[in-house]
Design an enzyme around this catalytic site. Structure first.
Site, short mmCIF file in Angstrom:
data_model
loop_
_atom_site.label_atom_id
_atom_site.label_comp_id
_atom_site.label_asym_id
_atom_site.label_seq_id
_atom_site.Cartn_x
_atom_site.Cartn_y
_atom_site.Cartn_z
N GLN A 99 -28.26 26.87 11.08
CA GLN A 99 -27.69 25.96 12.09
C GLN A 99 -26.76 26.75 13.02
O GLN A 99 -25.92 27.52 12.56
CB GLN A 99 -26.93 24.85 11.37
CG GLN A 99 -25.81 24.21 12.14
CD GLN A 99 -25.85 22.69 12.15
OE1 GLN A 99 -26.91 22.09 12.18
NE2 GLN A 99 -24.69 22.06 12.15
N ARG A 104 -22.02 33.27 15.67
CA ARG A 104 -20.71 32.87 15.13
C ARG A 104 -20.43 33.47 13.76
O ARG A 104 -19.32 33.37 13.26
CB ARG A 104 -20.59 31.34 15.09
CG ARG A 104 -21.56 30.65 14.14
CD ARG A 104 -21.35 29.14 14.14
NE ARG A 104 -22.19 28.46 13.17
CZ ARG A 104 -21.99 27.24 12.72
NH1 ARG A 104 -20.96 26.54 13.15
NH2 ARG A 104 -22.80 26.69 11.85
N HIS A 186 -18.48 26.19 21.30
CA HIS A 186 -18.16 25.05 20.43
C HIS A 186 -16.64 24.83 20.36
O HIS A 186 -16.02 24.97 19.29
CB HIS A 186 -18.72 25.35 19.03
CG HIS A 186 -18.92 24.17 18.17
ND1 HIS A 186 -17.90 23.29 17.84
CD2 HIS A 186 -20.02 23.69 17.55
CE1 HIS A 186 -18.38 22.35 17.05
NE2 HIS A 186 -19.67 22.57 16.86
N GLU A 291 -18.04 20.71 23.96
CA GLU A 291 -18.79 21.95 23.80
C GLU A 291 -19.76 22.08 24.96
O GLU A 291 -20.68 21.29 25.09
CB GLU A 291 -19.58 21.88 22.48
CG GLU A 291 -18.74 21.42 21.30
CD GLU A 291 -19.60 20.92 20.13
OE1 GLU A 291 -20.79 21.30 20.03
OE2 GLU A 291 -19.09 20.15 19.32
O1 LIG Z 1 -20.66 22.23 10.67
P1 LIG Z 1 -21.15 23.00 11.87
O2 LIG Z 1 -22.43 23.76 11.59
O3 LIG Z 1 -20.08 23.91 12.41
O4 LIG Z 1 -21.48 21.95 12.99
C1 LIG Z 1 -20.54 21.06 13.43
C2 LIG Z 1 -21.09 20.08 14.46
O5 LIG Z 1 -21.41 20.79 15.62
C3 LIG Z 1 -21.78 19.96 16.72
O6 LIG Z 1 -22.03 20.76 17.83
C4 LIG Z 1 -23.01 19.19 16.37
O7 LIG Z 1 -23.39 18.34 17.44
C5 LIG Z 1 -22.76 18.39 15.11
O8 LIG Z 1 -23.94 17.69 14.76
C6 LIG Z 1 -22.30 19.31 13.99
O9 LIG Z 1 -21.99 18.52 12.85
#
Ligand SMILES: O=P(O)(O)OC[C@H]1O[C@@H](O)[C@H](O)[C@@H](O)[C@@H]1O
Length: 317
Positions: A99, A104, A186, A291
């Site tokens: 994800q 990062r 983000h 973001e």
């Molecule tokens: O837990 P992560 O991988 O840092 O992501 C945090 C959030 O990041 C956001 O950008 C997403 O839209 C969310 O769905 C997600 O939960």
């Protein structure tokens, strides 16, 4: 790729007090500060900005349990999302990545500072400092390289000015075949009280509501209140600026450059409780992610081409 809105160069140094840049003794963090009191801290891990202060005021939210040792993405600050946003789609070249991609969680290289070419935030002279960070395919972990086997070079420029912070990414395809990517900053903004926050600059944009089965909607609020878990991906927003208001007063302007999309995210009580690295547990009251990125569809880069895009965040105190 030629950019339509290049930042302008700043004037020659004035000879007054200079910005200061320090590298931590364990070589994990770069800190810059201006004589006027602003500062920024950037971890080499993820090139993650973990603090941005205007005087004594911290502008970014960072979890008290954020893992800063490089073993996991940082919960807070400004993590860099590349080359995929969210869970990768099954039928795409990014499908084997985690994800939000590998930027990062990779260790970046600090490339140096400059005060002479800082751009959008300068009012002239040496009132800005720009820090450059690099990541290329040759620095990636073996796993990431295997999962996304393209040759690329990223240069991430973080410019600290008196009234704002600029973060710009330059992506270059250094290989012989084209690749597709998504990119997003983000940013976890620190707010006093989420129940009194509204977000402007999104009206009329279409968005995917991830908390409503990823259904599509059109934003009807001129000033959007945040009253529950929020996870919306806005596409092709007409206005350049998304603003965060606290108690009806402007607190942050987030200005996009060559990026059309923006995500507004707050996990609210239950989702925050479910995240092991989210603290304090009621920290969701004091943060809002705005973001900016290019995450609807893909940016395609031909061999040898570059893409440049970023944001300016203004702290309006
Ligand atoms: O837990 P992560 O991988 O840092 O992501 C945090 C959030 O990041 C956001 O950008 C997403 O839209 C969310 O769905 C997600 O939960």
């Amino acid at each position: 790729m030629e950019r339509s809105k290049k930042p302008s160069a700043i004037n020659a140094p004035s000879g007054g007090p200079q910005p200061q840049v320090d590298i931590s003794s364990d070589n994990s963090k770069v800190t810059a500060s201006l004589p006027t009191g602003e500062s920024v801290d950037v971890l080499l891990h993820g090139a993650t900005i973990i603090s941005w202060k205007s005087g004594k005021q911290e502008n970014l939210w960072l979890s008290e349990k954020a893992v800063l040792d490089g073993s996991k993405a940082v919960r807070g600050g400004i993590p860099v999302v590349f080359p995929v946003f969210g869970p990768p789609p099954a039928n795409h070249a990014t499908s084997k990545l985690p994800q939000h991609g590998f930027a990062r969680t990779s260790r970046w290289e600090y490339l140096g500072k400059s005060t002479s070419e800082s751009g959008a935030l300068s009012q002239g002279g040496d009132d800005c400092v720009k820090l450059d960070f690099g990541l290329s395919s040759s620095n990636l972990s073996a796993d990431a390289k295997k999962a996304w086997p393209y040759d690329f070079g990223l240069i991430y420029s973080v410019t600290l000015g008196r009234d704002g912070l600029q973060t710009v990414m330059n992506v270059r395809n250094e290989g012989k075949q084209p690749f597709e990517f998504q990119f997003l900053l983000h940013t976890y903004l620190a707010v006093k009280d989420i129940s009194k926050v509204t977000v402007t600059g999104l009206m009329g944009a279409t968005y995917t509501n991830k908390v409503l089965n990823a259904t599509n909607h059109t934003e009807t609020h001129a000033a959007l209140p945040i009253t529950a878990e929020t996870d919306r991906v806005y596409a092709s927003i007409a206005q350049d600026t998304t603003s965060v208001l606290q108690d009806g007063k402007p607190r942050f302007d987030v200005v996009r450059d060559n990026l059309d999309d923006a995500v507004v995210w707050n996990p609210w009580r239950e989702k925050a409780a479910a995240m092991g690295d989210f603290a304090p547990k009621d920290g969701w009251r004091n943060m809002l992610c705005v973001e900016v990125g290019s995450v609807n569809g893909w940016q395609k880069l031909e061999a040898g081409d570059t893409f440049e895009a970023g944001q300016v965040i203004k702290s309006l105190l």
